[in-house]
Design a protein around this motif. Structure first.
Motif, PDB file in Angstrom:
ATOM      1  N   LEU A 113       2.801   9.170   1.743  1.00 28.06           N
ATOM      2  CA  LEU A 113       2.821  10.420   0.985  1.00 28.06           C
ATOM      3  C   LEU A 113       2.256  11.543   1.855  1.00 28.06           C
ATOM      4  O   LEU A 113       1.086  11.524   2.224  1.00 28.06           O
ATOM      5  N   TYR A 114       3.128  12.504   2.182  1.00 27.99           N
ATOM      6  CA  TYR A 114       2.706  13.677   2.943  1.00 27.99           C
ATOM      7  C   TYR A 114       2.519  14.856   1.979  1.00 27.99           C
ATOM      8  O   TYR A 114       2.973  14.816   0.827  1.00 27.99           O
ATOM      9  N   THR A 115       1.894  15.910   2.480  1.00 28.01           N
ATOM     10  CA  THR A 115       1.854  17.148   1.705  1.00 28.01           C
ATOM     11  C   THR A 115       3.264  17.729   1.649  1.00 28.01           C
ATOM     12  O   THR A 115       4.103  17.438   2.519  1.00 28.01           O
ATOM     13  N   PRO A 116       3.576  18.541   0.638  1.00 31.17           N
ATOM     14  CA  PRO A 116       4.914  19.134   0.577  1.00 31.17           C
ATOM     15  C   PRO A 116       5.274  19.903   1.839  1.00 31.17           C
ATOM     16  O   PRO A 116       6.427  19.891   2.279  1.00 31.17           O
ATOM     17  N   GLU A 117       4.277  20.574   2.426  1.00 33.94           N
ATOM     18  CA  GLU A 117       4.541  21.361   3.634  1.00 33.94           C
ATOM     19  C   GLU A 117       4.934  20.461   4.802  1.00 33.94           C
ATOM     20  O   GLU A 117       5.886  20.739   5.540  1.00 33.94           O
ATOM     21  N   ARG A 118       4.216  19.353   4.976  1.00 36.24           N
ATOM     22  CA  ARG A 118       4.541  18.444   6.084  1.00 36.24           C
ATOM     23  C   ARG A 118       5.878  17.757   5.841  1.00 36.24           C
ATOM     24  O   ARG A 118       6.655  17.559   6.766  1.00 36.24           O
ATOM     25  N   LEU A 119       6.150  17.421   4.597  1.00 37.58           N
ATOM     26  CA  LEU A 119       7.427  16.807   4.263  1.00 37.58           C
ATOM     27  C   LEU A 119       8.579  17.731   4.633  1.00 37.58           C
ATOM     28  O   LEU A 119       9.586  17.291   5.216  1.00 37.58           O
ATOM     29  N   SER A 120       8.437  19.008   4.343  1.00 37.25           N
ATOM     30  CA  SER A 120       9.493  19.970   4.676  1.00 37.25           C
ATOM     31  C   SER A 120       9.689  20.068   6.188  1.00 37.25           C
ATOM     32  O   SER A 120      10.825  20.157   6.678  1.00 37.25           O
ATOM     33  N   LYS A 121       8.585  20.027   6.940  1.00 40.45           N
ATOM     34  CA  LYS A 121       8.686  20.106   8.394  1.00 40.45           C
ATOM     35  C   LYS A 121       9.393  18.872   8.962  1.00 40.45           C
ATOM     36  O   LYS A 121      10.236  18.979   9.856  1.00 40.45           O
ATOM     37  N   ILE A 122       9.056  17.687   8.437  1.00 43.10           N
ATOM     38  CA  ILE A 122       9.707  16.464   8.911  1.00 43.10           C
ATOM     39  C   ILE A 122      11.188  16.483   8.572  1.00 43.10           C
ATOM     40  O   ILE A 122      12.045  16.122   9.394  1.00 43.10           O
ATOM     41  N   ALA A 123      11.501  16.928   7.339  1.00 45.56           N
ATOM     42  CA  ALA A 123      12.901  16.980   6.918  1.00 45.56           C
ATOM     43  C   ALA A 123      13.700  17.928   7.800  1.00 45.56           C
ATOM     44  O   ALA A 123      14.835  17.623   8.203  1.00 45.56           O
ATOM     45  N   PRO A 145       0.782  -1.230   0.000  1.00 47.15           N
ATOM     46  CA  PRO A 145       0.000   0.000   0.000  1.00 47.15           C
ATOM     47  C   PRO A 145       0.817   1.285   0.000  1.00 47.15           C
ATOM     48  O   PRO A 145       1.959   1.330   0.453  1.00 47.15           O
ATOM     49  N   LEU A 146       0.154   2.305  -0.488  1.00 40.11           N
ATOM     50  CA  LEU A 146       0.573   3.695  -0.330  1.00 40.11           C
ATOM     51  C   LEU A 146      -0.445   4.353   0.592  1.00 40.11           C
ATOM     52  O   LEU A 146      -1.650   4.228   0.377  1.00 40.11           O
ATOM     53  N   ILE A 147       0.049   5.022   1.623  1.00 42.47           N
ATOM     54  CA  ILE A 147      -0.837   5.760   2.525  1.00 42.47           C
ATOM     55  C   ILE A 147      -0.668   7.248   2.258  1.00 42.47           C
ATOM     56  O   ILE A 147       0.446   7.795   2.354  1.00 42.47           O
ATOM     57  N   THR A 148      -1.752   7.881   1.911  1.00 42.25           N
ATOM     58  CA  THR A 148      -1.757   9.329   1.669  1.00 42.25           C
ATOM     59  C   THR A 148      -2.259  10.027   2.921  1.00 42.25           C
ATOM     60  O   THR A 148      -3.340   9.689   3.442  1.00 42.25           O
ATOM     61  N   VAL A 149      -1.487  10.998   3.400  1.00 41.84           N
ATOM     62  CA  VAL A 149      -1.797  11.700   4.646  1.00 41.84           C
ATOM     63  C   VAL A 149      -2.139  13.152   4.339  1.00 41.84           C
ATOM     64  O   VAL A 149      -1.320  13.882   3.763  1.00 41.84           O
ATOM     65  N   THR A 150      -3.333  13.547   4.681  1.00 33.92           N
ATOM     66  CA  THR A 150      -3.715  14.966   4.590  1.00 33.92           C
ATOM     67  C   THR A 150      -4.188  15.423   5.960  1.00 33.92           C
ATOM     68  O   THR A 150      -4.693  14.613   6.761  1.00 33.92           O
ATOM     69  N   GLU A 151      -4.023  16.690   6.228  1.00 33.57           N
ATOM     70  CA  GLU A 151      -4.320  17.225   7.557  1.00 33.57           C
ATOM     71  C   GLU A 151      -5.676  17.922   7.583  1.00 33.57           C
ATOM     72  O   GLU A 151      -6.045  18.614   6.637  1.00 33.57           O
ATOM     73  N   THR A 152      -6.392  17.685   8.659  1.00 34.45           N
ATOM     74  CA  THR A 152      -7.712  18.276   8.836  1.00 34.45           C
ATOM     75  C   THR A 152      -7.717  19.098  10.117  1.00 34.45           C
ATOM     76  O   THR A 152      -6.748  19.118  10.877  1.00 34.45           O
ATOM     77  N   SER A 153      -8.829  19.721  10.373  1.00 33.97           N
ATOM     78  CA  SER A 153      -8.935  20.539  11.582  1.00 33.97           C
ATOM     79  C   SER A 153      -8.913  19.694  12.844  1.00 33.97           C
ATOM     80  O   SER A 153      -8.557  20.167  13.927  1.00 33.97           O
ATOM     81  N   SER A 154      -9.259  18.402  12.714  1.00 29.47           N
ATOM     82  CA  SER A 154      -9.325  17.549  13.902  1.00 29.47           C
ATOM     83  C   SER A 154      -8.225  16.499  13.960  1.00 29.47           C
ATOM     84  O   SER A 154      -8.177  15.708  14.897  1.00 29.47           O
ATOM     85  N   GLY A 155      -7.351  16.465  12.946  1.00 31.70           N
ATOM     86  CA  GLY A 155      -6.291  15.467  12.968  1.00 31.70           C
ATOM     87  C   GLY A 155      -5.739  15.195  11.578  1.00 31.70           C
ATOM     88  O   GLY A 155      -5.457  16.139  10.833  1.00 31.70           O
ATOM     89  N   ILE A 156      -5.645  13.942  11.229  1.00 35.07           N
ATOM     90  CA  ILE A 156      -5.150  13.584   9.901  1.00 35.07           C
ATOM     91  C   ILE A 156      -6.109  12.602   9.239  1.00 35.07           C
ATOM     92  O   ILE A 156      -6.728  11.772   9.893  1.00 35.07           O
TER      93      ILE A 156
END
Length: 887
Positions: free
Chosen positions: A559-569, A475-486
């Motif tokens: 797969l994270y959003t580009p913004e989250r990827l930058s924060k993790i990096a 699998p590929l897990i796609t992660v997007t962020e919401t107001s209450s979590g992911i």
């Protein structure tokens, strides 16, 4: 077995390819002679049978290479214990012989079948075959076996299916000055005396020996335990050996260990013997099952199809799998030898005592042996030594295609590693031990293993793991962020694009292992979170650091959003970061892989590497180099992008080379050794002029002196690369001479890199050499070097096409043809090249390499799409990077 490829295992028709179940073999008495002068062998086999159904025909496996002579069947239940002569009817297509006889054998009776046979020792690297070596400038031969999966039938008539286990009594007849080895220790060894032979069958056989005036000997081996035919092994030749002994922890028995090889290279076996002595007792302790054989031998062969093979009590394999010059320690060689030998020793339990039911469960053997041999055990045996456990980066080295089964060896390794992490290594190993104990000397399927681990852990492992093994893909897990979590969603990952509806039906049970950070900055990993549906929302605080698949232990991409990827990096670069080394490596490989199908931009990978340019761990740099090479290669024909990519690569690796230099002082830490080696290779990929000059000068010194002192074994590869690429005939001939010498531990590096030459005339000479002089086992190695050379790639394809009939015949009975197809075609990157390849194979019988061909064509298509999709993004990023660099 190492380096097998079960993705090529055909779907087996139960009726067509499986033997009838009317009889069952119980015991084989195998007596045969080997003549290394005439390169022939022959003898007779007597098999004790249970007759399960009344029958007047016995069908067994027999290669058409064997010339069968007399065949008879004896059954005590028949009148006066009638001995019946049998009519032999061969089936060449299915590799069988039917023994037909007039009086039917009744169900429930015991019978004995006897066949005489003879054959040539072929050079095919399977069955019972010959291997060449040089003694005092003269070519001589020895003989050995390789039976997996279905080549025991090429050495003696047998029931050649893994579930038809039997015991074996083996007697070898050979010239007196040679050495005989087999699965079990020798019970007796005597010189042949015609006057003392009481066995009429043996006397008849001995009377037919070639050159009867020569001195022959008979070596009789102890009876084996119940075992599958593919694990039977024997060898005859002028072998020397090194020996040690170990005391086993459960039984208290002293078990002798030997490594055999020809006398010219036996001194290179010390480290292999050391590894064997360390891992064999440890496995007995881990599995809580005594090692059942009285000894364990290893034989290193000059000619071998695979990497190594786990024959019970007699491991066999290539010299490169076991041999290393003790005067020139090489960390890569030590890791390779230790991983290989530990893997094969694991099979003595997992595979040999308990064996897969049929070949479609081969992954069960191989995946687990890899997990045990290369991740769990080596870390315990060499915790502070020159070996780096592979667990930290193995789960990241995964890919998926529409036409493959996603590396059926690697996939169970990752699933088992993930499971071990999920339930804990102690409970995992306890479950494995229980599984082995329940299936001692028997056969099993995947469900049996999961049941054993379920019993030990109290978890429903079957439910958790079933789709990971039985379904293609991961699998590929796609992660997007919401107001209450992911919000997390799972889909099937493909490296060539988005799956269609039919390809995206599987729902995996995915341990998410979510790492979060509390208010005090402490990291926590939730191992209970499992994604069992297509998608769901998880409540976590996204204002703080988080990451899925903590420690990169599970078998999926994220797969994270580009913004989250930058924060993790950015977080990963901080001193004392909550992210581990495995997290960094996993993130790097994920970003690299996700850029291939366009799920993220390739510029994200370059940004990540650029952010991490001050990284100090060599494993991260290995990942960075592999990822960058994967970008450089598709763009080798795009001059401006290629030049800029190599320039970027130089800025990463040349400073490390300047810091650590080219020499390897004794006592230096493994991390520095590996970092230096990776940096030098990276600088070569970047085509740095100063590094190139230094490496060339070192090879020039060798040309002048014949002394390899300035060619440390750890950087032999980049030195040979540069010598071949920028040198001429003198360098080419010197590298080829090394490649031809089976005693030279630099041989593998020479084979893999001589193809880097940019001289068209020398390329053609190398192709001619491959066709007429190269050992069969080395053909793919030479071609790999040419395939890595952008100037040779098209020429290599034309060479294969022009000589297809030659290679098809040359590799008719082993695995080399499929690897050759994969090697020659996978490097192409244009639609025209793809269409030409497809047209070439259109009227060929591709049965033996259908999966390799499909994977090659898919790789070409994916690369074409990747180039089109990534060209502008890559060009823009490199332009901006160059502008920043000039400020």
């Amino acid at each position: 077995m190492m380096s097998s490829d079960p993705s090529e295992t055909p779907a087996i028709s139960q009726n067509k390819y499986r033997l009838p179940k009317n009889v069952k073999p119980l015991h084989y008495d195998l007596t045969f002679w080997t003549d290394l002068d005439s390169l022939k062998f022959g003898g007779f086999v007597t098999v004790d049978l249970d007759i399960l159904e009344e029958t007047s025909a016995i069908v067994l496996n027999c290669s058409d290479d064997l010339k069968l002579a007399d065949a008879s069947v004896h059954c005590a239940t028949l009148d006066a214990g009638q001995l019946q002569s049998a009519q032999i009817v061969a089936d060449k297509e299915l590799g069988r012989a039917s023994l037909n006889f007039p009086a039917a054998l009744p169900a429930g009776s015991k019978a004995q079948v006897k066949l005489s046979y003879s054959a040539m020792l072929r050079g095919s690297m399977n069955g019972y075959y010959k291997s060449a070596w040089q003694r005092d400038g003269k070519t001589e031969y020895y003989a050995l076996t390789h039976f997996q999966p279905t080549d025991a039938r090429a050495a003696f008539p047998c029931w050649d299916e893994p579930q038809l286990k039997a015991t074996f009594g083996i007697t070898m007849i050979s010239r007196a000055e040679t050495v005989n080895i087999s699965n079990m220790p020798a019970e007796s060894e005597v010189l042949y005396d015609p006057t003392s032979t009481r066995d009429a069958n043996l006397a008849t056989l001995l009377s037919t020996l070639p050159k009867k005036d020569d001195q022959w000997k008979l070596t009789k081996f102890q009876k084996t335990p119940l075992m599958s035919s593919y694990l039977v092994a024997f060898a005859n030749g002028p072998f020397a050996h090194l020996e040690t002994k170990v005391v086993m922890p459960l039984s208290g028995r002293t078990v002798p260990l030997r490594v055999y090889a020809t006398p010219d290279i036996i001194h290179q076996a010390e480290f292999c013997l050391e590894v064997t002595a360390k891992v064999l007792p440890l496995y007995e302790k881990i599995f809580e099952i005594e090692y059942p054989l009285p000894k364990l031998d290893t034989l290193a062969a000059n000619d071998f199809d695979m990497g190594a093979m786990e024959n019970w009590g007699l491991i066999t394999g290539r010299t490169s799998a076991f041999m290393m010059d003790p005067k020139k320690p090489n960390i890569l060689a030590r890791k390779s030898i230790a991983g290989t030998q530990s893997h094969e020793v694991a099979h003595m339990w997992f595979g040999n005592i308990t064996t897969m039911e049929w070949w479609d469960y081969l992954y069960l053997n191989e995946g687990f042996a890899t997990l045990m041999g290369e991740a769990i055990v080596l870390g315990e045996v060499f915790p502070d030594g020159p070996l780096i456990p592979l667990r930290s980066n193995a789960p990241t080295q995964i890919s998926s295609t529409r036409y493959s089964t996603d590396s059926l060896i690697l996939r169970p390794l990752q699933c088992s590693a993930c499971l071990s992490e999920y339930i804990g290594e102690e409970r995992f190993l306890k479950g494995v031990s229980g599984y082995l104990k329940k299936h001692l000397y028997a056969n099993s399927v995947t469900r049996d293993l999961w049941d054993g681990i379920s019993a030990a852990s109290g978890e429903d492992i079957v439910r958790l793991m079933d789709n990971w093994i039985t379904k293609i893909g991961f699998p590929l897990i796609t992660v997007t962020e919401t107001s209450s979590g992911i919000h997390v969603r799972q889909d099937r990952y493909l490296n060539d694009g988005t799956p269609n509806a039919d390809e995206n039906e599987t729902i995996w049970n995915i341990p998410l292992a979510i790492l979060t950070v509390d208010e005090g900055g402490q990291a926590h990993v939730d191992k209970t979170a499992i994604l069992e549906e297509r998608e769901k929302i998880l409540a976590i605080d996204t204002s703080r650091t988080f990451k899925l698949n903590a420690g990169t232990t599970s078998f999926y991409r994220v797969l994270y959003t580009p913004e989250r990827l930058s924060k993790i990096a950015a977080e990963a670069t901080k001193e004392g970061s909550v992210f581990s080394l495995s997290d960094r490596i996993g993130l790097l490989y994920d970003v690299s892989a996700l850029s291939k199908p366009g799920l993220t931009q390739v510029s994200s990978l370059l940004t990540l590497v650029d952010i991490w340019r001050n990284e100090t761990n060599h494993l991260v740099w290995v990942g960075a180099l592999n990822s960058l090479a994967g970008v450089i290669r598709p763009f080798e024909d795009h001059r401006q992008i290629n030049d800029s990519l190599r320039a970027f690569t130089r800025t990463l690796f040349v400073p490390i080379v300047q810091r650590f230099g080219y020499d390897f002082p004794e006592g230096e830490s493994v991390d520095i050794v590996e970092l230096r080696k990776t940096a030098i290779q990276g600088a070569v990929v970047g085509r740095d002029e100063s590094v190139t000059q230094e490496l060339r000068s070192r090879f020039t010194d060798y040309l002048k002196t014949g002394d390899k002192t300035r060619i440390p074994s750890d950087i032999a590869k980049p030195i040979f690369q540069t010598a071949a690429r920028y040198g001429g005939r003198e360098e080419f001939e010197a590298i080829l001479k090394i490649a031809e010498d089976p005693t030279d531990t630099y041989r593998s590096s020479a084979i893999r890199n001589i193809g880097c030459t940019e001289d068209l005339g020398l390329m053609k000479e190398l192709l001619s050499y491959i066709l007429t002089k190269a050992r069969d086992q080395d053909v793919v190695g030479f071609c790999l070097g040419l395939e890595a050379n952008p100037l040779a790639r098209r020429i290599l394809v034309e060479f294969f096409q022009d000589n297809y009939d030659h290679f098809s015949k040359r590799f008719a009975t082993n695995s080399m043809l499929k690897y050759l197809v994969l090697t020659c075609f996978r490097g192409l990157s244009t639609q025209e090249a793809h269409d030409d390849a497809q047209e070439f194979f259109k009227n060929k019988d591709t049965t033996r390499y259908s999966m390799a061909l499909a994977q090659s064509l898919e790789t070409i298509r994916a690369r074409i799409t990747y180039i089109e999709r990534s060209r502008d993004d890559l060009s823009d990023w490199l332009t901006k990077w160059e502008q920043r660099s000039q400020l």
